[in-house]
Design an enzyme around this catalytic site. Structure first.
Site, PDB file in Angstrom:
ATOM      1  N   LYS A 146       1.869  -2.817   8.784  1.00  0.00           N
ATOM      2  CA  LYS A 146       3.090  -2.006   8.680  1.00  0.00           C
ATOM      3  C   LYS A 146       4.270  -2.863   9.127  1.00  0.00           C
ATOM      4  CE  LYS A 146       3.303   2.343   9.631  1.00  0.00           C
ATOM      5  NZ  LYS A 146       3.302   3.665  10.290  1.00  0.00           N
ATOM      6  N   GLY A 187       7.254   3.465   3.908  1.00  0.00           N
ATOM      7  CA  GLY A 187       7.590   4.471   4.902  1.00  0.00           C
ATOM      8  C   GLY A 187       9.065   4.461   5.233  1.00  0.00           C
ATOM      9  N   THR A 188       9.422   5.213   6.272  1.00  0.00           N
ATOM     10  CA  THR A 188      10.820   5.348   6.653  1.00  0.00           C
ATOM     11  C   THR A 188      11.423   4.019   7.086  1.00  0.00           C
ATOM     12  OG1 THR A 188      10.315   7.577   7.426  1.00  0.00           O
ATOM     13  CG2 THR A 188      12.398   6.631   8.150  1.00  0.00           C
ATOM     14  N   PHE A 189      10.650   3.221   7.810  1.00  0.00           N
ATOM     15  CA  PHE A 189      11.189   1.996   8.389  1.00  0.00           C
ATOM     16  C   PHE A 189      10.788   0.740   7.624  1.00  0.00           C
ATOM     17  CE2 PHE A 189      10.780   5.077  11.813  1.00  0.00           C
ATOM     18  CZ  PHE A 189      12.074   5.089  12.302  1.00  0.00           C
ATOM     19  N   GLY A 190       9.995   0.862   6.599  1.00  0.00           N
ATOM     20  CA  GLY A 190       9.594  -0.314   5.847  1.00  0.00           C
ATOM     21  C   GLY A 190       8.306  -0.086   5.086  1.00  0.00           C
ATOM     22  N   LEU A 247       0.824  -1.211   0.000  1.00  0.00           N
ATOM     23  CA  LEU A 247       0.000   0.000   0.000  1.00  0.00           C
ATOM     24  C   LEU A 247       0.856   1.259   0.000  1.00  0.00           C
ATOM     25  CD1 LEU A 247      -2.669  -1.086   2.659  1.00  0.00           C
ATOM     26  CD2 LEU A 247      -2.930  -1.068   0.173  1.00  0.00           C
ATOM     27  N   GLY A 248       2.041   1.173   0.579  1.00  0.00           N
ATOM     28  CA  GLY A 248       2.917   2.332   0.640  1.00  0.00           C
ATOM     29  C   GLY A 248       4.254   1.954   1.239  1.00  0.00           C
ATOM     30  N   ASP A 305       4.220  14.368  12.864  1.00  0.00           N
ATOM     31  CA  ASP A 305       4.345  14.281  11.399  1.00  0.00           C
ATOM     32  C   ASP A 305       2.962  14.301  10.755  1.00  0.00           C
ATOM     33  OD1 ASP A 305       5.577  14.142   8.945  1.00  0.00           O
ATOM     34  OD2 ASP A 305       5.816  11.960   8.984  1.00  0.00           O
TER      35      ASP A 305
END
Length: 552
Positions: A45, A25-28, A22-23, A139
């Site tokens: 996530k 991010g910074t960590f995975g 789906l997307g 954020d």
């Protein structure tokens, strides 16, 4: 500790089979997951242990996650479960199908003022909930505000935010520069809540204007604009909301609006649902709730004395104390939300004698609100007799079930008129079985499948009516008596996607990416037809949207 397994060529974590990404991010990555047994969809996530270990935040993330699993707010993405493997943490979260608020604004442009206010009220309620439980997001941006199928906001990505306490300052710069407060990009100390207020102001501006208040492809110039705090206010914005924006986007954090200031602002208070900011004057913080203590003991596998010691210690960051207050707060929110979602069951002492009531054609008494008739008596017995164990079992009343629906004392024709208005507003399609019975469907914009339900208005006593919601599976055959009358209600945005995160020491050298165009009666599970897939969850979403619209 769970292990990753293969399932038909796909990765399986616990009971969840992972699907498409789906997307990132910074960590995975964030992947869609499906429960192997129920078919329910979740968002998973994936936090890479090596990446978070390099930042020395493993222990902190574990502690935060333990508390975030208890967060329950209608406008915060729920964290259901955390699964650990030797290489990753898998955060199993609520999945919503409407996508990011960012993409919605890019596609449709600025939002109408009333709709912008509704979404902003939901967002601020969620932020307030987290701040009261010592969590700052840091954020906030339209990319982290997700929309469900009915355009309700849900804030995501609280998982990596800092827990805050009095006197503690957050020294880390994180987040996206376009939404970051001046004190963040300048590397100054900041306490936490005020940076979320700034970001909320930027989000509100984006909703109302379809652009960002501070934007420039040259990052040093962007930072200069943010530090200066000067932004353009379009002429079409009314003066009231303009003053709110200017208060929220104050460069000096000490002069910046607080959540209390925003809640008291005249523009924000218009059409504000009370469930968003529940107030329970009967709540006494000095009284310990035994049920909440027991729930904490069950969730944390600890003793009651340990919970009591945590509560009396006065440490607001103690995980047992935080969990206890979360449970108390969730209960208060649910009680307040009952004005919109909860229709209590009818008084148990009411008699259901048809001869004493005028029932309009097509409207019938609710079958489970009617006590059985005694063979040698023309009158019905009181439902309370069911509790009398000394009476013969043949006369016992079957325990009433709970049903998903709304109870009202309005006239039946008025109730149905409101139902039609709400369905049209929600873009539902329906078929009329009779004046008080409808079959309704809604197309899931993601899967393309139709979710169906039956709406039936029942008479529950001589003053009240129950609008009952019942799930209809695909196999249910439509009644021939219904007349098919399907009804449907009938630009490029100046936003671009900034970098997802930045380091304050190197941010000046980064350039931005290119622009983008563009009164629940309860529910007995017996009245819902659960099946594999997301049908049941879609049904509940459909019910919630209708109930919310009727409550406005």
């Amino acid at each position: 500790m769970a292990e990753k397994q293969k399932h038909d060529g796909r990765v399986k974590i616990g009971h969840y089979v992972l699907g498409d990404t789906l997307g990132v991010g910074t960590f995975g990555k964030v992947k869609i997951g499906e429960h192997q047994l129920t078919g329910h969809k979740v968002a998973v996530k994936i936090l890479n242990r090596q990446k978070i270990r390099s930042l020395d935040v493993v222990g902190k993330i574990k502690r935060e996650i333990q508390n975030l699993k208890l967060f329950r707010h209608p406008h915060i993405i729920k964290l259901y479960q955390v699964i650990s493997t030797p290489t990753d943490f898998f955060m199993v979260m609520e999945y919503v199908s409407g996508g990011e608020l960012f993409d919605y604004i890019c596609k449709h442009g600025r939002v109408e003022e009333m709709e912008a206010r509704r979404l902003f009220q939901q967002i601020l309620s969620a932020v307030d909930y987290c701040h009261r439980h010592m969590v700052v997001h840091r954020d906030l941006k339209p990319e982290n505000v997700l929309l469900d199928a009915h355009m309700n906001a849900k804030i995501a990505d609280f998982g990596l935010s800092n827990m805050m306490s009095d006197g503690e300052f957050l020294r880390t710069s994180c987040g996206s520069p376009n939404y970051a407060a001046p004190e963040v990009i300048s590397g100054r100390l900041y306490a936490g809540p005020e940076v979320d207020i700034w970001s909320c102001g930027v989000i509100l501006y984006a909703l109302l204007c379809g652009t960002l208040p501070f934007d420039d492809e040259h990052v040093p110039t962007l930072f200069k604009k943010i530090r200066g705090g000067v932004f353009y206010i379009p002429e079409y914005l009314n003066r009231s909301v303009a003053t709110l924006l200017m208060h929220m986007l104050q460069v000096d954090p000490l002069k910046r609006a607080t959540i209390k200031d925003i809640r008291e602002h005249e523009w924000f208070k218009q059409d504000l649902p009370s469930y968003l900011f529940p107030e329970d004057p009967s709540y006494d913080a000095n009284v310990i709730d035994d049920e909440a203590v027991k729930e904490v003991c069950e969730k944390f596998e600890c003793t009651e004395s340990e919970v009591m010691n945590s509560l009396y210690s006065g440490d607001p960051q103690d995980q047992l104390a935080v969990a206890y207050h979360l449970i108390i707060d969730n209960r208060r929110i649910m009680n307040q939300a009952s004005e919109f979602y909860l229709a209590s069951s009818p008084p148990s002492g009411s008699f259901m004698d048809d001869s004493a009531m005028h029932i309009p054609p097509g409207l019938k008494p609710h079958p489970e609100r009617m006590p059985p008739l005694i063979a040698d008596s023309p009158k019905a017995r009181c439902p309370l007799d069911a509790l009398n164990t000394t009476k013969p079992k043949s006369l016992a009343v079957k325990k009433a079930k709970w049903h998903l629906g709304i109870r009202s004392q309005s006239k039946p024709y008025d109730i149905m008129a409101e139902v039609y208005r709400a369905m049209k507003q929600l873009d539902f399609e329906w078929k009329v079985v009779n004046a008080y019975h409808l079959r309704v469907r809604r197309k899931n914009p993601v899967t393309g499948n139709y979710v169906k339900m039956s709406l039936q208005l029942y008479l529950v006593d001589n003053r009240s009516y129950l609008l009952d919601f019942k799930s209809i599976d695909d196999e249910v055959v439509e009644q021939r008596s219904g007349s098919s009358t399907p009804q449907r209600s009938c630009s490029a945005a100046g936003l671009h996607r900034p970098r997802s995160s930045f380091d304050s020491t190197t941010a000046e050298s980064h350039s931005l990416s290119g622009s983008l165009t563009g009164s629940l009666t309860g529910s007995t599970l017996s009245s819902v037809s659960p099946r594999l897939g997301s049908h049941t969850m879609d049904f509940f979403e459909m019910c919630a949207s209708l109930i919310t619209t009727l409550a406005r």
